[in-house]
Structures are given as structure tokens and as C-alpha cells.
Design a protein around this motif. Structure first.
Motif, PDB file in Angstrom:
ATOM      1  N   THR A   1      58.903  56.495  60.001  1.00  0.00           N
ATOM      2  CA  THR A   1      57.787  56.865  60.871  1.00  0.00           C
ATOM      3  C   THR A   1      57.898  58.298  61.403  1.00  0.00           C
ATOM      4  O   THR A   1      57.044  58.746  62.150  1.00  0.00           O
ATOM      5  N   GLY A   2      58.943  59.020  61.004  1.00  0.00           N
ATOM      6  CA  GLY A   2      59.192  60.338  61.601  1.00  0.00           C
ATOM      7  C   GLY A   2      58.411  61.486  60.983  1.00  0.00           C
ATOM      8  O   GLY A   2      58.420  62.590  61.514  1.00  0.00           O
ATOM      9  N   HIS A   3      57.720  61.249  59.872  1.00  0.00           N
ATOM     10  CA  HIS A   3      56.974  62.332  59.222  1.00  0.00           C
ATOM     11  C   HIS A   3      55.478  62.086  59.413  1.00  0.00           C
ATOM     12  O   HIS A   3      55.056  60.941  59.641  1.00  0.00           O
ATOM     13  N   PRO A   4      54.649  63.134  59.309  1.00  0.00           N
ATOM     14  CA  PRO A   4      53.198  62.933  59.459  1.00  0.00           C
ATOM     15  C   PRO A   4      52.697  61.898  58.446  1.00  0.00           C
ATOM     16  O   PRO A   4      52.993  62.000  57.261  1.00  0.00           O
ATOM     17  N   GLY A   5      51.974  60.914  58.941  1.00  0.00           N
ATOM     18  CA  GLY A   5      51.449  59.851  58.074  1.00  0.00           C
ATOM     19  C   GLY A   5      52.363  58.646  57.992  1.00  0.00           C
ATOM     20  O   GLY A   5      51.945  57.572  57.544  1.00  0.00           O
ATOM     21  N   GLY A   6      53.613  58.805  58.397  1.00  0.00           N
ATOM     22  CA  GLY A   6      54.588  57.718  58.256  1.00  0.00           C
ATOM     23  C   GLY A   6      54.279  56.530  59.155  1.00  0.00           C
ATOM     24  O   GLY A   6      54.347  55.371  58.726  1.00  0.00           O
ATOM     25  N   GLN A   7      53.931  56.816  60.393  1.00  0.00           N
ATOM     26  CA  GLN A   7      53.632  55.738  61.349  1.00  0.00           C
ATOM     27  C   GLN A   7      52.433  54.921  60.873  1.00  0.00           C
ATOM     28  O   GLN A   7      52.446  53.685  60.881  1.00  0.00           O
ATOM     29  N   GLU A   8      51.412  55.638  60.412  1.00  0.00           N
ATOM     30  CA  GLU A   8      50.184  54.969  59.953  1.00  0.00           C
ATOM     31  C   GLU A   8      50.501  54.079  58.742  1.00  0.00           C
ATOM     32  O   GLU A   8      50.064  52.930  58.661  1.00  0.00           O
ATOM     33  N   GLU A   9      51.305  54.629  57.819  1.00  0.00           N
ATOM     34  CA  GLU A   9      51.644  53.845  56.638  1.00  0.00           C
ATOM     35  C   GLU A   9      52.466  52.613  57.029  1.00  0.00           C
ATOM     36  O   GLU A   9      52.225  51.499  56.535  1.00  0.00           O
ATOM     37  N   ALA A  10      53.411  52.806  57.948  1.00  0.00           N
ATOM     38  CA  ALA A  10      54.250  51.684  58.386  1.00  0.00           C
ATOM     39  C   ALA A  10      53.379  50.583  58.999  1.00  0.00           C
ATOM     40  O   ALA A  10      53.591  49.389  58.730  1.00  0.00           O
ATOM     41  N   GLU A  11      52.403  50.980  59.802  1.00  0.00           N
ATOM     42  CA  GLU A  11      51.530  49.974  60.433  1.00  0.00           C
ATOM     43  C   GLU A  11      50.743  49.194  59.378  1.00  0.00           C
ATOM     44  O   GLU A  11      50.593  47.973  59.469  1.00  0.00           O
ATOM     45  N   HIS A  12      50.251  49.906  58.362  1.00  0.00           N
ATOM     46  CA  HIS A  12      49.518  49.227  57.281  1.00  0.00           C
ATOM     47  C   HIS A  12      50.420  48.220  56.563  1.00  0.00           C
ATOM     48  O   HIS A  12      50.002  47.107  56.252  1.00  0.00           O
ATOM     49  N   VAL A  13      51.645  48.656  56.275  1.00  0.00           N
ATOM     50  CA  VAL A  13      52.556  47.780  55.531  1.00  0.00           C
ATOM     51  C   VAL A  13      52.896  46.544  56.367  1.00  0.00           C
ATOM     52  O   VAL A  13      52.900  45.417  55.862  1.00  0.00           O
ATOM     53  N   LEU A  14      53.138  46.743  57.656  1.00  0.00           N
ATOM     54  CA  LEU A  14      53.481  45.602  58.520  1.00  0.00           C
ATOM     55  C   LEU A  14      52.318  44.615  58.610  1.00  0.00           C
ATOM     56  O   LEU A  14      52.508  43.389  58.549  1.00  0.00           O
ATOM     57  N   GLN A  15      51.111  45.181  58.720  1.00  0.00           N
ATOM     58  CA  GLN A  15      49.921  44.330  58.788  1.00  0.00           C
ATOM     59  C   GLN A  15      49.775  43.514  57.500  1.00  0.00           C
ATOM     60  O   GLN A  15      49.509  42.316  57.521  1.00  0.00           O
ATOM     61  N   TRP A  16      49.976  44.196  56.372  1.00  0.00           N
ATOM     62  CA  TRP A  16      49.897  43.526  55.070  1.00  0.00           C
ATOM     63  C   TRP A  16      50.947  42.418  54.981  1.00  0.00           C
ATOM     64  O   TRP A  16      50.649  41.292  54.580  1.00  0.00           O
ATOM     65  N   ALA A  17      52.168  42.750  55.389  1.00  0.00           N
ATOM     66  CA  ALA A  17      53.278  41.790  55.272  1.00  0.00           C
ATOM     67  C   ALA A  17      53.012  40.555  56.134  1.00  0.00           C
ATOM     68  O   ALA A  17      53.294  39.416  55.730  1.00  0.00           O
ATOM     69  N   GLN A  18      52.451  40.776  57.320  1.00  0.00           N
ATOM     70  CA  GLN A  18      52.165  39.655  58.225  1.00  0.00           C
ATOM     71  C   GLN A  18      51.073  38.747  57.672  1.00  0.00           C
ATOM     72  O   GLN A  18      50.973  37.582  58.053  1.00  0.00           O
ATOM     73  N   SER A  19      50.253  39.305  56.768  1.00  0.00           N
ATOM     74  CA  SER A  19      49.129  38.512  56.250  1.00  0.00           C
ATOM     75  C   SER A  19      49.530  37.646  55.054  1.00  0.00           C
ATOM     76  O   SER A  19      48.732  36.836  54.578  1.00  0.00           O
ATOM     77  N   LEU A  20      50.761  37.788  54.562  1.00  0.00           N
ATOM     78  CA  LEU A  20      51.168  37.007  53.387  1.00  0.00           C
ATOM     79  C   LEU A  20      51.303  35.530  53.751  1.00  0.00           C
ATOM     80  O   LEU A  20      51.785  35.192  54.840  1.00  0.00           O
ATOM     81  N   SER A  21      50.910  34.682  52.822  1.00  0.00           N
ATOM     82  CA  SER A  21      50.946  33.244  53.090  1.00  0.00           C
ATOM     83  C   SER A  21      52.390  32.771  53.297  1.00  0.00           C
ATOM     84  O   SER A  21      53.247  32.983  52.427  1.00  0.00           O
ATOM     85  N   PRO A  22      52.647  32.074  54.409  1.00  0.00           N
ATOM     86  CA  PRO A  22      54.006  31.539  54.614  1.00  0.00           C
ATOM     87  C   PRO A  22      54.351  30.424  53.630  1.00  0.00           C
ATOM     88  O   PRO A  22      55.507  30.094  53.451  1.00  0.00           O
ATOM     89  N   LYS A  23      53.321  29.889  52.985  1.00  0.00           N
ATOM     90  CA  LYS A  23      53.594  28.850  51.971  1.00  0.00           C
ATOM     91  C   LYS A  23      54.218  29.459  50.721  1.00  0.00           C
ATOM     92  O   LYS A  23      54.982  28.812  50.013  1.00  0.00           O
ATOM     93  N   ALA A  24      53.858  30.709  50.450  1.00  0.00           N
ATOM     94  CA  ALA A  24      54.320  31.347  49.218  1.00  0.00           C
ATOM     95  C   ALA A  24      55.449  32.355  49.449  1.00  0.00           C
ATOM     96  O   ALA A  24      56.207  32.654  48.518  1.00  0.00           O
ATOM     97  N   PHE A  25      55.546  32.883  50.683  1.00  0.00           N
ATOM     98  CA  PHE A  25      56.517  33.962  50.930  1.00  0.00           C
ATOM     99  C   PHE A  25      57.217  33.769  52.265  1.00  0.00           C
ATOM    100  O   PHE A  25      56.621  33.276  53.230  1.00  0.00           O
ATOM    101  N   GLN A  26      58.475  34.245  52.315  1.00  0.00           N
ATOM    102  CA  GLN A  26      59.182  34.387  53.586  1.00  0.00           C
ATOM    103  C   GLN A  26      59.240  35.893  53.848  1.00  0.00           C
ATOM    104  O   GLN A  26      59.610  36.665  52.959  1.00  0.00           O
TER     105      GLN A  26
END
Ligand code: SAM
Length: 193
Positions: A143-168
Motif C-alpha cells: 500500500t506504500g506506492h501510489p495506487g497500492g492502497q486502492e488495489e489492495a482494497e479491491h483485492v480484499l473486497q474480491w477475496a471477501q466475496s468468494l464463496s465459503p463453500k468453495a474457498f477458504q
């Protein structure tokens, strides 16, 4: 130290999923540390596919592998990771034991060339399809470079949306260090929960 650093923790977890003769992908080859790590995990009977959009990164990776004498078990692609399904052999679909992403810019390279959510997210989605049951996807976020924080937030949001039935899914982060890298690890379940 009992609390592992993010990069060594990612390796420790990925190592458990990748065995001799396995198939793995380094989605951001960079200086080749993760590619080398994966190539050592899969052994002489295994195969690693590594992607980077910078020729400089692929040259450094090739050099690192050649110094260890294991360049022959790695295919390097000068291409974006969002195109991985065009480059990976069809027979590896659903067979990848690990896919590793280390986001951000090439250390000792041009800091303006960074990974971006518009290509990172499709690549992560594709990776989940190509993973084998029991395979893991690791993503190191900066998150320390320009754009890093935004990308990290997108990835976390994506990861949280994965089905718990299919993924841990887990997120590992040092809470008392600002802008420290963090790790998202996605494990594809062998059977739906
Ligand atoms: N894993 C690497 C290592 O072990 O040295 C470090 C990776 S570095 C932090 C990020 C790399 O991602 C850079 O080399 C950059 O060129 C690459 N990159 C940026 N956008 C990319 C994309 N769309 N597809 C593949 N690689 C990309």
C-alpha cells in the motif's frame, strides 16, 4: 521471531500445497524470487509458468533460474497475467497447485509500472478457475506506492466475496506497522463445504 514476515509466511503456506511433479504459476515474476521458489517446490518433474509485462523482469528471473540450473522447468511469458488462460496449456486447467501474485512494482525497476486492479482482478478470478482442488492462491499486497492502497482494497473486497463453500480465505497483516505488506491466501476446497 514467532510472527513470520509476510513473504516467508506466503512461502511456508504455498509449500504445503505444491508437491514434487506439481504445476504452479508465478503471475508476477519480477526479480524471480517466487518463480525460483516454485521451481524448487515442483522439482525436476514439475512445471512452473511465470508471467511479467516487463522484459527486464523476465531476464532477471531467467538469470536467477539459470544460476541454479533449473531454468528448464520454467516457461516465462512476456504477457499480462490477465491473459494467463491464453498461455497456459489446456491440460493444466484445474490442475494448478499454486498461483502466486506479488503486486506493486519491480524492485530496482521503473516504479511507475505497477500492477493495476483492472487486470489484477480478472487474473485472480481466472486463477481460481485454474486452481486444482486443494490448490492455493497467494497475493502479497503493498500500500506504500501510489495506487497500492486502492488495489489492495479491491483485492480484499474480491477475496471477501468468494464463496465459503468453495474457498477458504485468509488475510494476514501486521497491525502495528503502517504500510507493511499483507497477504491474502485463498485455498480451493477439495469438496464443497
Ligand atoms: N514476485 C516477484 C519476485 O519474487 O521478485 C516480485 C514482483 S514485483 C513486486 C511486481 C511485478 O509485477 C513487476 O515485475 C511488474 O512488471 C509485474 N506486473 C505488473 N503488471 C503486470 C501484469 N498485468 N501482468 C504480469 N505482471 C505484471
Amino acid at each position: 521471531m514467532i510472527v513470520p514476515a509476510v513473504l516467508s509466511f506466503s512461502h511456508a503456506l504455498v509449500r504445503q500445497a505444491v508437491g514434487e511433479g506439481g504445476i504452479a504459476v508465478d503471475a508476477t515474476a519480477g526479480n524471480g524470487h517466487d518463480t525460483l521458489f516454485l521451481a524448487e517446490c515442483v522439482g525436476s518433474a514439475g512445471k512452473v509458468y511465470a508471467f511479467d509485462i516487463q522484459q527486464e523482469a523476465l531476464c532477471r528471473t531467467k538469470q536467477r533460474l539459470s544460476e541454479r540450473g533449473i531454468a528448464d522447468r520454467v516457461s516465462l511469458f512476456h504477457a499480462g497475467h490477465h491473459e494467463m488462460d491464453r498461455y497456459l496449456p489446456d491440460e493444466t486447467r484445474g490442475k494448478l497447485q499454486a498461483v502466486m501474485f506479488n503486486l506493486g512494482y519491480l524492485p530496482h525497476g521503473d516504479p511507475a509500472i505497477i500492477t493495476r486492479p483492472e487486470t489484477t482482478l480478472p487474473a485472480l478470478e481466472t486463477s481460481t478457475v485454474w486452481l486444482a482442488p486443494g490448490g492455493v492462491l497467494s497475493v502479497v499486497l503493498y500500500t506504500g506506492h501510489p495506487g497500492g492502497q486502492e488495489e489492495a482494497e479491491h483485492v480484499l473486497q474480491w477475496a471477501q466475496s468468494l464463496s465459503p463453500k468453495a474457498f477458504q480465505v485468509m488475510h494476514y497483516q501486521l497491525l502495528n506497522r503502517k504500510q507493511a505488506p499483507s497477504l491474502v491466501l485463498v485455498e480451493k476446497r477439495k469438496t464443497a463445504a
